[in-house]
Design a protein around this motif. Structure first.
Motif, PDB file in Angstrom:
ATOM      1  N   PHE A 170       0.694  -1.126  -0.097  1.00  0.00           N
ATOM      2  CA  PHE A 170      -0.002  -0.289  -0.044  1.00  0.00           C
ATOM      3  C   PHE A 170       0.918   1.204  -0.044  1.00  0.00           C
ATOM      4  O   PHE A 170       1.761   1.503   0.789  1.00  0.00           O
ATOM      5  N   MET A 194      -2.687   5.450  -2.274  1.00  0.00           N
ATOM      6  CA  MET A 194      -3.346   5.480  -1.193  1.00  0.00           C
ATOM      7  C   MET A 194      -3.996   7.224  -1.235  1.00  0.00           C
ATOM      8  O   MET A 194      -4.666   7.647  -0.277  1.00  0.00           O
ATOM      9  N   TRP A 214     -10.275   0.792   1.097  1.00  0.00           N
ATOM     10  CA  TRP A 214      -9.126   0.045   0.597  1.00  0.00           C
ATOM     11  C   TRP A 214      -9.465  -1.037  -0.458  1.00  0.00           C
ATOM     12  O   TRP A 214      -8.636  -1.215  -1.091  1.00  0.00           O
ATOM     13  N   LEU A 251      -9.059   0.569  -3.649  1.00  0.00           N
ATOM     14  CA  LEU A 251      -7.715   1.064  -4.336  1.00  0.00           C
ATOM     15  C   LEU A 251      -7.279   0.888  -5.663  1.00  0.00           C
ATOM     16  O   LEU A 251      -7.376  -0.228  -6.262  1.00  0.00           O
ATOM     17  N   SER A 301       3.014  -6.605   4.105  1.00  0.00           N
ATOM     18  CA  SER A 301       1.960  -5.941   4.494  1.00  0.00           C
ATOM     19  C   SER A 301       1.416  -6.400   5.498  1.00  0.00           C
ATOM     20  O   SER A 301       1.354  -7.622   6.131  1.00  0.00           O
ATOM     21  N   THR A 338      -5.164  -8.328  -0.070  1.00  0.00           N
ATOM     22  CA  THR A 338      -4.103  -8.191  -0.919  1.00  0.00           C
ATOM     23  C   THR A 338      -4.368  -8.903  -1.971  1.00  0.00           C
ATOM     24  O   THR A 338      -4.060  -8.555  -3.291  1.00  0.00           O
TER      25      THR A 338
END
Length: 89
Positions: A9, A15, A44, A47, A70, A77
Motif C-alpha cells: 500500500f 493511497m 481500501w 484502491l 503488508s 491483498t
C-alpha cells in the motif's frame, strides 16, 4: 538469490484517495495495547494501482523474487492483485 521486498500500500496501490480520517483510525487501531483483528476501511477494497505498477512488477518478476510486506489481510491483498491483474509469484 535476488529478492526485492516492499510495502504493497502506497507502493503498488495509490493511497492518495483514502480519506485521512480512515488512515488515522487504522493507525490508532494498530497501536492499541490489546490485540484485535484489524479492520481496514472499506475504501481500501477500491484502491487503484499506480499506472506503472503492472508493467513494473512484470519486469521485476522476470529477474527477481518479489515479495510484499503488508499487515493487510491476505484476502484483501490477493483480491486487489487479482482485480487489477497485477503479476505476482
Amino acid at each position: 538469490m535476488k529478492v526485492i521486498a516492499f510495502d504493497l500500500f502506497g507502493t503498488v496501490f495509490d493511497m492518495a484517495g483514502v480519506p485521512r480520517e480512515e488512515i488515522r483510525a487504522y493507525l490508532d487501531q494498530c497501536v492499541k495495547p490489546v490485540w484485535q483483528p484489524l479492520e481496514l476501511p472499506g475504501s481500501w477494497k477500491e484502491l487503484k494501482p499506480f499506472d506503472d505498477a503492472r508493467p513494473g512488477l512484470g519486469r521485476l518478476l522476470s529477474e527477481y523474487h518479489v515479495i510484499t510486506c503488508s499487515n493487510a489481510p491476505w484476502f484483501l491483498t490477493l483480491g486487489l492483485l487479482n482485480q487489477w491483474k497485477i503479476p505476482f509469484s
